[in-house]
Design a protein around this motif. Structure first.
Motif, short mmCIF file in Angstrom:
data_model
loop_
_atom_site.label_atom_id
_atom_site.label_comp_id
_atom_site.label_asym_id
_atom_site.label_seq_id
_atom_site.Cartn_x
_atom_site.Cartn_y
_atom_site.Cartn_z
N VAL A 155 -48.14 68.63 43.34
CA VAL A 155 -47.09 68.09 42.48
C VAL A 155 -45.96 69.09 42.28
CG1 VAL A 155 -46.65 67.20 40.17
CG2 VAL A 155 -48.75 66.60 41.33
N SER A 203 -38.77 59.56 38.63
CA SER A 203 -40.13 59.52 38.12
C SER A 203 -41.09 60.02 39.20
CB SER A 203 -40.44 58.06 37.75
OG SER A 203 -41.73 57.96 37.30
N GLY A 204 -42.01 60.89 38.81
CA GLY A 204 -42.99 61.41 39.76
C GLY A 204 -42.55 62.68 40.45
N SER A 205 -41.36 63.19 40.12
CA SER A 205 -40.88 64.39 40.83
C SER A 205 -41.50 65.69 40.29
CB SER A 205 -39.34 64.47 40.77
OG SER A 205 -38.89 64.43 39.44
N GLY A 206 -42.24 65.60 39.18
CA GLY A 206 -42.95 66.78 38.68
C GLY A 206 -42.38 67.40 37.43
N LYS A 207 -41.43 66.73 36.78
CA LYS A 207 -40.74 67.31 35.61
C LYS A 207 -41.71 67.58 34.46
CE LYS A 207 -38.07 63.67 35.15
NZ LYS A 207 -38.65 62.77 36.19
N THR A 208 -42.46 66.53 34.10
CA THR A 208 -43.39 66.68 32.97
C THR A 208 -44.47 67.70 33.31
OG1 THR A 208 -43.02 64.49 32.08
CG2 THR A 208 -45.18 65.44 31.66
N THR A 209 -44.99 67.63 34.50
CA THR A 209 -46.04 68.58 34.89
C THR A 209 -45.51 70.01 34.77
OG1 THR A 209 -46.96 66.96 36.41
CG2 THR A 209 -47.59 69.26 36.77
N PHE A 228 -52.93 68.28 41.73
CA PHE A 228 -53.95 67.44 41.10
C PHE A 228 -54.83 66.97 42.23
CE2 PHE A 228 -50.50 66.77 37.90
CZ PHE A 228 -51.20 67.21 36.78
#
Ligand code: ADP
Length: 260
Positions: A26, A46-52, A21
């Motif tokens: 990410v 949180s923020g480790s890239g799972k959702t992305t 991004f």
């Protein structure tokens, strides 16, 4: 799944997937293979890239490097002169038919009833005749325990019920793969169980699933593999018994000690 999971066809292949991004990288080279009938739960801070990462699997996010295939189809891109170029909207829409996605915040159409939400895409995208779509839609509502709610609008449903409609809606496209992005994290605690039960049933029926979740009980009970992401990489990929009792990576152990 058969006794030998390695004999099952491959549904998802991700190779060297990188995502930025702007200046922020990410995803830093994700490799993953998921076979038919496997349930893969992705955990991590949180923020480790799972959702992305799971959004990249159905091209809700563009990737800058690597490739992702679902059911043998390259997702989001096509090859031209040895290069990958972004595919047409139309082809991407077709690829997405193979992939059901369930979001944290349900994302139902507010102006449509539960049943209308479910039949919308089959009729307009898959071009299934309305009567057939209605029959399938009603059967799916029954399957998620909401047969009596077909004429109800989303605002009149509880969060757990809305999420079950969202699952039915995704299933209506007969996907080869279901992606779940923290499907219970926006729910009141008393509604989490009813959604996890529907997901467990799906898993039992052999659906291939990738699930980003903080529900460690679900991961332990239902997952074939649990994956730990850290800083845009997969640092652990193991069956739940091993993941929860003898993780190979110290960061996994530290994560587990915080969440369990
Ligand atoms: P996780 O699901 O593990 O919590 P995410 O995939 O949501 O992680 O986010 C990974 C990183 O990417 C975070 O630093 C987040 O702030 C950033 N990020 C996610 N989406 C966007 C976006 N649309 N634009 C900019 N940064 C984003």
């Amino acid at each position: 799944m058969s006794d030998d999971p390695a004999a099952e066809p491959v549904i998802v292949t991700a190779r060297g997937v990188e995502k930025h991004f702007g200046d922020l990288q990410v995803l830093k080279g994700i490799d993953l293979t998921v076979r038919k009938g496997e349930v893969v739960v992705i955990v991590g801070a949180s923020g480790s890239g799972k959702t992305t990462f799971i959004r990249c699997i159905n091209h809700l996010e563009r990737i800058q490097k690597g490739r992702i295939e679902v059911n043998g189809h390259l997702i989001g891109y096509r090859e031209r002169n040895g290069q990958l170029v972004e595919d047409s909207e139309r082809n991407i829409a077709r690829q997405r038919c193979e992939i059901g996605m369930v979001f944290q915040l349900f994302n139902l159409f507010p102006h449509l009833t539960a049943l209308e939400n479910i039949i919308e895409a089959p009729i307009h995208v898959r071009k299934i005749p309305r009567e057939e779509a209605l029959r399938t839609g009603r059967a799916l509502l029954a399957r998620v325990g909401l047969a009596e709610k077909e004429d109800t609008y989303p605002t009149q449903l509880s969060g757990g019920q809305q999420q079950r409609v969202a699952i039915a809606r995704a299933l209506a496209m007969r996907p080869a793969l279901m992606l779940f992005d923290e499907p219970t994290s926006a729910l009141d605690p008393e509604m989490i169980g009813e959604v996890l039960d529907v997901m467990k049933e799906l898993a039992r029926e052999g659906m291939t699933m990738i699930v980003v979740s903080h529900e460690m009980g679900f991961a332990r009970e239902v997952a074939n593999r649990v994956i730990m992401m850290h800083g845009g990489r997969i640092i652990e990929d193991a069956p739940p018994e091993q993941f929860f009792t003898a993780p190979a990576h110290e960061r996994t152990a530290a994560f587990l000690s915080r969440v369990i």
